[in-house]
Write an enzyme that holds these catalytic residues in place. Structure first.
Site, short mmCIF file in Angstrom:
data_model
loop_
_atom_site.label_atom_id
_atom_site.label_comp_id
_atom_site.label_asym_id
_atom_site.label_seq_id
_atom_site.Cartn_x
_atom_site.Cartn_y
_atom_site.Cartn_z
N SER A 8 0.85 -1.20 0.00
CA SER A 8 0.00 0.00 0.00
C SER A 8 0.88 1.25 0.00
O SER A 8 1.58 1.52 0.97
CB SER A 8 -0.92 -0.01 1.23
OG SER A 8 -1.68 1.17 1.25
N HIS A 33 -1.47 -1.34 -4.11
CA HIS A 33 -2.71 -0.87 -3.49
C HIS A 33 -2.62 0.66 -3.35
O HIS A 33 -1.66 1.18 -2.77
CB HIS A 33 -2.86 -1.54 -2.13
CG HIS A 33 -4.13 -1.24 -1.41
ND1 HIS A 33 -5.29 -1.96 -1.62
CD2 HIS A 33 -4.44 -0.29 -0.49
CE1 HIS A 33 -6.25 -1.48 -0.83
NE2 HIS A 33 -5.76 -0.45 -0.14
N ASP A 35 -4.73 4.02 -2.09
CA ASP A 35 -5.88 4.50 -1.32
C ASP A 35 -6.27 5.91 -1.74
O ASP A 35 -5.41 6.78 -1.91
CB ASP A 35 -5.51 4.56 0.18
CG ASP A 35 -5.30 3.18 0.76
OD1 ASP A 35 -6.24 2.36 0.70
OD2 ASP A 35 -4.20 2.91 1.29
N MET A 37 -8.75 8.99 -0.23
CA MET A 37 -9.50 9.39 0.96
C MET A 37 -9.97 10.83 0.79
O MET A 37 -9.23 11.68 0.29
CB MET A 37 -8.62 9.28 2.20
CG MET A 37 -7.97 7.92 2.34
SD MET A 37 -7.35 7.56 4.00
CE MET A 37 -5.77 8.33 3.95
N HIS A 67 -8.47 1.69 -3.89
CA HIS A 67 -9.41 1.56 -2.78
C HIS A 67 -9.99 2.94 -2.47
O HIS A 67 -9.28 3.81 -1.95
CB HIS A 67 -8.63 0.98 -1.58
CG HIS A 67 -9.39 0.87 -0.30
ND1 HIS A 67 -8.77 0.73 0.93
CD2 HIS A 67 -10.73 0.88 -0.04
CE1 HIS A 67 -9.67 0.65 1.87
NE2 HIS A 67 -10.87 0.75 1.33
N MET A 69 -11.95 5.32 -0.38
CA MET A 69 -12.57 5.60 0.93
C MET A 69 -13.22 6.97 0.81
O MET A 69 -12.71 7.97 1.31
CB MET A 69 -11.51 5.54 2.03
CG MET A 69 -11.04 4.11 2.31
SD MET A 69 -9.61 4.04 3.40
CE MET A 69 -8.31 4.25 2.22
N MET A 138 -11.73 -4.86 5.67
CA MET A 138 -10.79 -4.01 6.41
C MET A 138 -10.40 -4.69 7.73
O MET A 138 -11.27 -5.17 8.46
CB MET A 138 -11.42 -2.65 6.75
CG MET A 138 -11.67 -1.71 5.59
SD MET A 138 -10.21 -1.21 4.66
CE MET A 138 -9.15 -0.48 5.91
N ASP A 172 -7.14 -5.79 4.29
CA ASP A 172 -6.39 -4.52 4.25
C ASP A 172 -6.38 -3.86 5.63
O ASP A 172 -7.44 -3.58 6.19
CB ASP A 172 -7.08 -3.60 3.23
CG ASP A 172 -6.43 -2.23 3.12
OD1 ASP A 172 -5.25 -2.09 3.49
OD2 ASP A 172 -7.11 -1.30 2.65
C1 DX5 Z 1 -6.00 2.18 5.64
C2 DX5 Z 1 -5.70 1.91 4.21
C3 DX5 Z 1 -4.69 0.85 4.05
C4 DX5 Z 1 -3.35 1.22 4.66
C5 DX5 Z 1 -2.75 -0.02 5.22
O1 DX5 Z 1 -7.17 2.81 5.80
O2 DX5 Z 1 -6.85 1.53 3.49
O3 DX5 Z 1 -4.52 0.43 2.71
O4 DX5 Z 1 -2.46 1.79 3.74
O5 DX5 Z 1 -1.64 0.33 5.97
P1 DX5 Z 1 -1.11 -0.66 7.12
O6 DX5 Z 1 -0.72 -1.91 6.43
O7 DX5 Z 1 0.03 0.09 7.71
O8 DX5 Z 1 -2.24 -0.86 8.09
ZN ZN Z 2 -6.61 0.52 1.53
#
Ligand code: DX5
Ligand code: ZN
Length: 213
Positions: A8, A33, A35, A37, A67, A69, A138, A172
């Site tokens: 990620s 991956h 993210d 947000m 992903h 969010m 999650m 994740d």
């Molecule tokens: C958290 C993200 C994850 C995050 C995981 O909300 O969706 O993808 O990057 O990071 P670690 O592996 O450090 O929990």
């Molecule tokens: Zn994620």
């Protein structure tokens, strides 16, 4: 090699994403991956579709696992799809019209995923199973790297695998070498790792230890 690790990039170096991508490519990981947000669905901001486009210039064969969010992912799936996402996951807890948005992702030629927060029971995804390629479970509350894995995630993986043998399951949040093994034993196909991947002394060894378990 049935298991895939998806490093990620949120846990990478935001001032030098190129170096972080390089680490991912050198590690031999096949997925990345990414993210997104919105500061609303979760209390922080992260990568937009322009970042995906920038990362895509050094993509090589990496599969981009995006992903979202976001409270309203339906407004953004198109731009992420155009900028290089291969799979787009939206949250079941978002305000999107879920089936319509998942269909839209597929119409754009991408794989579609549904993600669930720790407090959401896994049965809630069952009615959507035929509309998705992947369920993202999650292991932490979304929004931040480096949190502790919530143990009952394992039961959710096992229950989903027991009821739906064919769907891809991604986990994740909070993943390290030890709990990655447990997730895989319960039926996960893809494990995301942020902090653990970027902290590993030897990223190639880290990937091998997860994927060749
Ligand atoms: C958290 C993200 C994850 C995050 C995981 O909300 O969706 O993808 O990057 O990071 P670690 O592996 O450090 O929990
Ligand atoms: Zn994620």
């Amino acid at each position: 090699m049935k298991i895939t690790i998806a490093p990620s990039i949120l846990a990478g170096n935001h001032a030098n994403l190129e170096a972080s991508m390089d680490r991912v490519i050198r590690s031999g990981a096949r997925w990345l991956h990414i993210d997104a947000m919105d500061g609303h669905f979760v209390p922080h901001f992260a990568f937009g579709s322009q970042t995906v486009r920038a990362l895509a210039t050094g993509k090589k064969n990496l599969f981009f696992d995006v992903h979202l969010m976001l409270s309203h992912p339906e407004y953004f799936v198109e731009s992420f799809a155009k900028e290089g996402a291969d799979l787009i996951s939206i949250h079941l807890e978002s305000k999107a019209p879920l089936e319509k948005t998942l269909r839209h992702i597929k119409q754009m030629g991408k794989q579609a995923g549904i993600a669930i927060n720790p407090e959401t029971s896994v049965e809630k995804v069952f009615p959507l199973i035929d509309a998705v390629d992947l369920v993202l479970i999650m292991g932490v509350n979304p929004g931040l790297c480096g949190q502790k894995f919530i143990e009952n995630t394992l039961e959710k993986i096992e229950m989903l695998r027991g009821c739906h043998g064919a769907v891809k399951i991604e986990v994740d949040g909070g993943i390290n070498l030890e709990n990655a093994k447990l997730c895989i034993q319960r039926g996960a196909d893809i494990v995301t790792a942020g902090t653990a991947f970027f902290a590993a002394q030897d990223p190639r060894k880290f990937v091998e230890q997860v994927e060749y378990e």
